[in-house]
Design an enzyme around this catalytic site. Structure first.
Site, PDB file in Angstrom:
ATOM      1  N   HIS A   1      86.116  54.677  91.842  1.00 21.90           N
ATOM      2  CA  HIS A   1      86.463  55.456  92.780  1.00 21.90           C
ATOM      3  C   HIS A   1      85.261  56.628  92.296  1.00 21.90           C
ATOM      4  CE1 HIS A   1      89.359  56.768  95.960  1.00 21.90           C
ATOM      5  NE2 HIS A   1      88.366  57.889  95.388  1.00 21.90           N
TER       6      HIS A   1
ATOM      7  N   TYR B   1      94.885  54.380  98.929  1.00 19.86           N
ATOM      8  CA  TYR B   1      95.280  54.777  99.333  1.00 19.86           C
ATOM      9  C   TYR B   1      96.669  54.408  99.578  1.00 19.86           C
ATOM     10  CZ  TYR B   1      90.640  57.076 100.123  1.00 19.86           C
ATOM     11  OH  TYR B   1      89.876  58.329  99.616  1.00 19.86           O
TER      12      TYR B   1
END
Length: 280
Positions: free
Chosen positions: A114, A55
């Site tokens: 992830h 992010y």
């Protein structure tokens, strides 16, 4: 006030509804509002804060480090994730250390891969176990793993269990309910759903949702969140960048959907086929 429940087999109580940070504003008035919303969410019991090194290429972790600096660390449950491209054994260790520096914390509560990538999964899982031994994370897990990938990840672990699998889960994407949810419930693995509002694919004006919301004197967003966290294994991490939104999300914790409500939602938003697990 958002309540907590056991996070799978960890024995740790974690907020049923937490807070995601995907696309958190990096500057200006929107950033200030996002900080106020995050801290308000924590006041309301939404103490599970989720982020990832992906992010903003680390910028969101750094922003959260600033935002959370005044919050007692023991009151939070903080999750972040290593990118698959970084997930060699050494790369996973280094990614965790970078995330800790960005977050200004000495340990994580949960560190995830992830999604499955090109590096050997066995290396990544062993690195995650090492991080637990080193005290850099309390628990480990994966994200966007289907059932076969999850079982493979489990097979490589020697000392630590998988605590959580974070997956896309909303009324438009219910495929996890076929096999993944029953398996995780059996194995004591918490399923944490992201994008619970389907980025607008699930309409707030849907007649079924508005009818149930009117019946309970609540909002359609709260109806969605209550449904998506209805089982013991299920948690949700909606993103909220405004005070009004975060307060609305927190209100879902007080909503109990009855059998009639659940059946109506099942009819309006059927599970569908057991196809490949949706991912990023």
């Amino acid at each position: 006030m958002v309540g907590k429940k056991s996070f799978g087999a960890t024995g740790v109580a974690v907020a049923t509804i937490g807070q995601g940070s995907w696309n958190l504003p990096e500057s200006g008035a929107r950033r200030s509002e996002a900080k106020r919303a995050l801290l308000r969410g924590i006041e309301l019991g939404m103490t599970h804060v989720d982020t990832a090194e992906m992010y903003g290429n680390g910028a969101v972790e750094r922003a959260l480090g600033e935002f959370l600096a005044g919050v007692p660390r023991q009151s939070l449950f903080v999750t972040t994730k290593v990118l698959p491209s970084n997930a060699t054994y050494e790369g996973t260790i280094a990614a965790c250390e970078r995330s800790l520096r960005g977050l200004q914390m000495d340990h994580l509560d949960l560190f995830l891969l992830h999604w499955a990538g090109r590096h050997p999964l066995e290396e990544t899982m062993h690195a995650l176990e090492t991080l637990v031994v080193q005290g850099k994370t309390r628990f480990i897990g994966v994200s966007n793993f289907d059932l076969d990938e999850l079982r493979e990840a489990q097979s490589y672990l020697r000392t630590q269990p998988i605590a959580s699998n974070q997956v896309l889960y909303n009324l438009a994407e219910r495929g996890i309910e076929h096999r993944l949810l029953p398996y995780c419930a059996e194995q004591g693995i918490a399923l944490v759903g992201y994008t619970p509002f389907a980025r607008g694919k699930t309409s707030r004006s849907d007649a079924t949702l508005t009818g149930i919301a009117a019946k309970h004197g609540t909002s359609t967003h709260q109806v969605m969140l209550a449904f998506l966290t209805r089982a013991p294994a299920l948690f949700a991490i909606p993103k909220a960048a405004s005070m009004a939104h975060v307060e609305d999300n927190a209100g879902a914790a007080e909503l109990h959907l009855d059998a009639e409500d659940l059946a109506a939602i099942d009819r309006a938003f059927p599970i569908g086929d057991d196809g490949p697990l949706a991912s990023l």
